[in-house]
Scaffold this active site. Structure first.
Site, mmCIF file in Angstrom:
data_model
loop_
_atom_site.group_PDB
_atom_site.id
_atom_site.type_symbol
_atom_site.label_atom_id
_atom_site.label_comp_id
_atom_site.label_asym_id
_atom_site.label_seq_id
_atom_site.Cartn_x
_atom_site.Cartn_y
_atom_site.Cartn_z
ATOM 1 N N HIS A 109 -8.613 1.771 -5.783
ATOM 2 C CA HIS A 109 -7.820 0.843 -4.964
ATOM 3 C C HIS A 109 -6.354 1.205 -5.121
ATOM 4 O O HIS A 109 -5.884 1.416 -6.249
ATOM 5 C CB HIS A 109 -8.049 -0.610 -5.386
ATOM 6 C CG HIS A 109 -9.460 -1.045 -5.195
ATOM 7 N ND1 HIS A 109 -9.964 -1.379 -3.958
ATOM 8 C CD2 HIS A 109 -10.480 -1.156 -6.070
ATOM 9 C CE1 HIS A 109 -11.242 -1.690 -4.092
ATOM 10 N NE2 HIS A 109 -11.586 -1.550 -5.361
ATOM 11 N N TYR B 54 0.798 -1.234 0.000
ATOM 12 C CA TYR B 54 0.000 0.000 0.000
ATOM 13 C C TYR B 54 0.829 1.283 0.000
ATOM 14 O O TYR B 54 0.266 2.370 -0.113
ATOM 15 C CB TYR B 54 -0.944 0.003 1.204
ATOM 16 C CG TYR B 54 -1.879 -1.179 1.202
ATOM 17 C CD1 TYR B 54 -2.882 -1.295 0.247
ATOM 18 C CD2 TYR B 54 -1.751 -2.195 2.142
ATOM 19 C CE1 TYR B 54 -3.735 -2.385 0.227
ATOM 20 C CE2 TYR B 54 -2.606 -3.291 2.137
ATOM 21 C CZ TYR B 54 -3.585 -3.378 1.176
ATOM 22 O OH TYR B 54 -4.424 -4.459 1.156
#
Length: 146
Positions: free
Chosen positions: A101, A24
């Protein structure tokens, strides 16, 4: 009249920067919010940037946005793959909806390949890290004429 954009963030995104940074990245949610605020100001948008680990809270915010926003950008996180409630709330909104995302969910575990949101979203952005939020905001500004 100022148009409002809702950017909604699902479970565990409050841990950005420290949770699985190899997937991430190291940016925090506060970093992403600051970047989005600057961009929104440039387009004349008011920004509601929100995060919750709770499905019902996200549904409440979506329902609120239905009558007060010009668009929704949502990173449903894990709820992408499980929440019919979030999908149904979004489908009741007559405005552009962008699913974002940070990681490429299609290059990850098989259970992440299905999204309840994608079929009703105006567009889907995955795998561009925090730039996905920027891309969604730019497209929203184009769509609503900001």
């Amino acid at each position: 009249m100022t148009q409002t954009v809702y950017i909604l963030n699902g479970p565990n995104l409050n841990l950005l920067g420290t949770r699985e940074p190899e997937i991430y990245g190291r940016e925090t949610l506060a970093d992403i919010e600051a970047r989005c605020r600057t961009l929104c100001e440039g387009h004349g948008f008011e920004l509601m940037f929100l995060q919750s680990n709770h499905e019902g809270q996200l549904v409440d915010w979506i329902q609120e946005a239905r009558t007060s926003a010009c668009g929704i950008i949502i990173n449903p996180a894990a709820y992408t793959h499980t929440s019919v409630a979030i999908r149904d709330a979004l489908s009741a909104c007559e405005m552009p909806i962008f699913e974002v995302h940070l990681s490429n969910v299609h290059a990850r575990e098989a259970f992440r390949h299905h999204s309840y949101v994608s079929a009703i979203a105006t567009g889907v952005i995955a795998g561009f890290g925090s730039f996905g939020y920027v891309a969604a905001l730019e497209k929203l500004a184009q769509d609503v004429g900001a």
